[in-house]
Design a protein around this motif. Structure first.
Motif, PDB file in Angstrom:
ATOM      1  N   SER A   1       0.813  -1.212   0.000  1.00  0.00           N
ATOM      2  CA  SER A   1       0.000   0.000   0.000  1.00  0.00           C
ATOM      3  C   SER A   1       0.851   1.268   0.000  1.00  0.00           C
ATOM      4  O   SER A   1       0.399   2.321   0.406  1.00  0.00           O
TER       5      SER A   1
ATOM      6  N   LYS B   1      -0.021   6.062  -3.133  1.00  0.00           N
ATOM      7  CA  LYS B   1      -1.130   6.872  -2.638  1.00  0.00           C
ATOM      8  C   LYS B   1      -2.441   6.096  -2.767  1.00  0.00           C
ATOM      9  O   LYS B   1      -2.751   5.523  -3.800  1.00  0.00           O
ATOM     10  N   ARG B   2      -3.215   6.065  -1.666  1.00  0.00           N
ATOM     11  CA  ARG B   2      -4.463   5.311  -1.655  1.00  0.00           C
ATOM     12  C   ARG B   2      -5.614   6.191  -2.102  1.00  0.00           C
ATOM     13  O   ARG B   2      -5.653   7.388  -1.837  1.00  0.00           O
TER      14      ARG B   2
ATOM     15  N   LEU C   1     -10.128   7.001   1.598  1.00  0.00           N
ATOM     16  CA  LEU C   1      -9.705   7.154   2.974  1.00  0.00           C
ATOM     17  C   LEU C   1     -10.504   6.181   3.838  1.00  0.00           C
ATOM     18  O   LEU C   1     -11.736   6.176   3.805  1.00  0.00           O
TER      19      LEU C   1
ATOM     20  N   VAL D   1     -10.955   4.807   7.777  1.00  0.00           N
ATOM     21  CA  VAL D   1     -10.651   4.994   9.197  1.00  0.00           C
ATOM     22  C   VAL D   1     -11.399   3.946  10.001  1.00  0.00           C
ATOM     23  O   VAL D   1     -12.626   3.855   9.933  1.00  0.00           O
TER      24      VAL D   1
ATOM     25  N   SER E   1      -6.289   3.923   6.550  1.00  0.00           N
ATOM     26  CA  SER E   1      -5.588   5.204   6.677  1.00  0.00           C
ATOM     27  C   SER E   1      -5.305   5.567   8.121  1.00  0.00           C
ATOM     28  O   SER E   1      -4.321   6.252   8.422  1.00  0.00           O
TER      29      SER E   1
ATOM     30  N   ILE F   1      -4.724  12.544  10.178  1.00  0.00           N
ATOM     31  CA  ILE F   1      -5.306  11.399   9.469  1.00  0.00           C
ATOM     32  C   ILE F   1      -5.137  11.578   7.968  1.00  0.00           C
ATOM     33  O   ILE F   1      -4.742  10.654   7.249  1.00  0.00           O
ATOM     34  N   LEU F   2      -5.415  12.770   7.490  1.00  0.00           N
ATOM     35  CA  LEU F   2      -5.296  13.046   6.055  1.00  0.00           C
ATOM     36  C   LEU F   2      -3.848  12.949   5.599  1.00  0.00           C
ATOM     37  O   LEU F   2      -3.563  12.433   4.515  1.00  0.00           O
TER      38      LEU F   2
ATOM     39  N   HIS G   1      -2.897   9.317   5.329  1.00  0.00           N
ATOM     40  CA  HIS G   1      -3.513   8.766   4.124  1.00  0.00           C
ATOM     41  C   HIS G   1      -2.705   9.125   2.877  1.00  0.00           C
ATOM     42  O   HIS G   1      -2.401   8.261   2.045  1.00  0.00           O
ATOM     43  N   GLU G   2      -2.334  10.378   2.746  1.00  0.00           N
ATOM     44  CA  GLU G   2      -1.576  10.829   1.579  1.00  0.00           C
ATOM     45  C   GLU G   2      -0.201  10.181   1.513  1.00  0.00           C
ATOM     46  O   GLU G   2       0.306   9.900   0.422  1.00  0.00           O
TER      47      GLU G   2
ATOM     48  N   VAL H   1      -0.220   4.355   8.168  1.00  0.00           N
ATOM     49  CA  VAL H   1      -1.402   4.147   9.010  1.00  0.00           C
ATOM     50  C   VAL H   1      -1.320   5.108  10.185  1.00  0.00           C
ATOM     51  O   VAL H   1      -0.362   5.058  10.973  1.00  0.00           O
TER      52      VAL H   1
ATOM     53  N   GLY I   1     -14.656   6.354   6.063  1.00  0.00           N
ATOM     54  CA  GLY I   1     -13.682   7.207   6.745  1.00  0.00           C
ATOM     55  C   GLY I   1     -14.007   8.681   6.833  1.00  0.00           C
ATOM     56  O   GLY I   1     -13.599   9.363   7.776  1.00  0.00           O
TER      57      GLY I   1
END
Length: 377
Positions: free
Chosen positions: A25, A28-29, A32, A34, A74, A120-121, A124-125, A129, A364
């Motif tokens: 992973s 970039k996913r 998002l 959570v 994420s 969190i963002l 994710h970017e 985790v 998320g």
């Protein structure tokens, strides 16, 4: 005495950590994801989940980290600190916070501590985790509600008022008296609000949940639960609880647990049904997921079931079990387990006709919205 984390997992072992470039992973996913209550449990290791007080330098295993990344998750709210057992609650909790701080420093390529919604963002970017520190009890506060200030300063962002039994803050879901929030519980809620810490009512009794939702000056959460209208078990929430939490701007996470089915053997279809009921009661802006499990699959199911029977018996003997925990049931949904669990849930929701925007909220975005309201940007 055994809490849910020990039931779900075995102790992780040290091993070499692969670089982020080796992780499936790392790129970039897109969506998002959570998990409002989960963790890094290894169900295939001998015992514990590596957060026992004496395991002060036990890293997360390479497989557990790899599976968490591969799942596309994420961020995840992990339970730290005292839930039940013989150890001194405050000391155990401080040790476990220190351990997880060290674990995250040990894997900066894969993990990041979450203090704000923006964290969190960023996780994710970056393909990491985000790790949200949470409690499932308030016993570590002792008689001093201002200890919430200390834990907030240490990075704790979610505190659940009670576990299954009653405690000094209120009644848990298995407390026969179904009492409300105590005077101490009111003081705790006040300190959590002042420190912008989420007030979680997942294991609370109905009266405690309803009173806490009204007392809190900030929206509350029920991070991992099911819907009692579908399955009448104490660990699930009534429509009245779900509706009040949503009306006050809160968040409800549906778990992947046996309590979603009256037989105590839940399926992916049950998870979808409870999500859909929660949306019907709360609206699509207040519902997400809190699996109450990890992302590593069980290798030897027969051995796991045998260990699980012993754990269920220990939890009952300790008075911390819940109705619906039966010797031959699993503490997860078997067809929603392992690293592919979130992708499978997304596919099931798509098949049921849910549009992409709603699925993104469930997976998320709703939690991030709620986190922004409580923690700030």
């Amino acid at each position: 005495m055994t809490d849910r984390r020990t039931f779900l997992a075995g102790m992780v072992t040290a091993s070499a950590a692969p670089s982020i470039a080796q992780q499936p992973s790392a790129a970039k996913r897109d969506m998002l994801i959570v998990n409002a209550l989960g963790g890094f449990s290894d169900p295939n290791a001998p015992r514990g989940d590596g957060v026992a007080p004496r395991d002060t330098r036990t890293p997360l295993s390479a497989r557990v980290v790899k599976d968490a990344l591969a799942s596309g998750m994420s961020a995840v709210n992990v339970t730290l600190g005292y839930v039940a057992g013989p150890d001194e609650p405050f000391e155990q909790t401080v040790r476990e916070i220190g351990l997880f701080d060290w674990r995250i420093r040990n894997r900066p390529d894969a993990l990041a501590k979450v203090l704000t919604a923006a964290d969190i963002l960023r996780a994710h970017e970056a393909g990491r985790v985000g790790v949200i520190y949470g409690f499932q009890n308030t016993a570590m506060l002792g008689d001093d509600a201002t200890r919430a200030d200390v834990f907030a300063d240490l990075g704790v962002r979610v505190i659940q008022l009670t576990y299954n039994p009653a405690n000094k803050a209120g009644s848990g879901s298995m407390a026969p008296e179904n009492g409300g929030v105590t005077d101490f519980g009111r003081a705790v809620i006040e300190r959590l609000n002042a420190n912008r810490v989420m007030v979680d009512l997942s294991h609370s009794g109905e009266r405690t949940c309803l009173e806490a939702a009204r007392l809190s000056q900030q929206p509350i959460s029920i991070n991992h639960t099911g819907c009692r209208a579908l399955t009448d078990l104490p660990r699930n929430k009534t429509d009245a609880e779900l509706r009040l939490v949503a009306e006050r701007g809160g968040f409800v996470g549906i778990y992947f647990m046996p309590f979603l089915n009256p037989t105590s053997v839940a399926s992916a279809a049950d998870v979808v049904a409870h999500i859909e009921h929660a949306i019907a009661v709360c609206g699509e802006d207040h519902v997400g997921i809190g699996t109450d499990g990890g992302t590593t699959a069980v290798d030897d199911m027969a051995a796991y079931r045998a260990a699980g029977r012993k754990e269920i018996a220990a939890r009952r003997a300790a008075g911390i079990g819940a109705k619906g925990e039966n010797p031959d049931t699993l503490p997860f949904v078997e067809d929603l387990s392992g690293p592919g669990q979130f992708r499978k849930l997304i596919a099931l929701l798509e098949r049921r006709g849910h549009k992409a925007a709603r699925i993104e909220k469930i997976m998320g975005r709703n939690f991030v919205r709620y986190a922004r309201d409580v923690w700030g940007a």
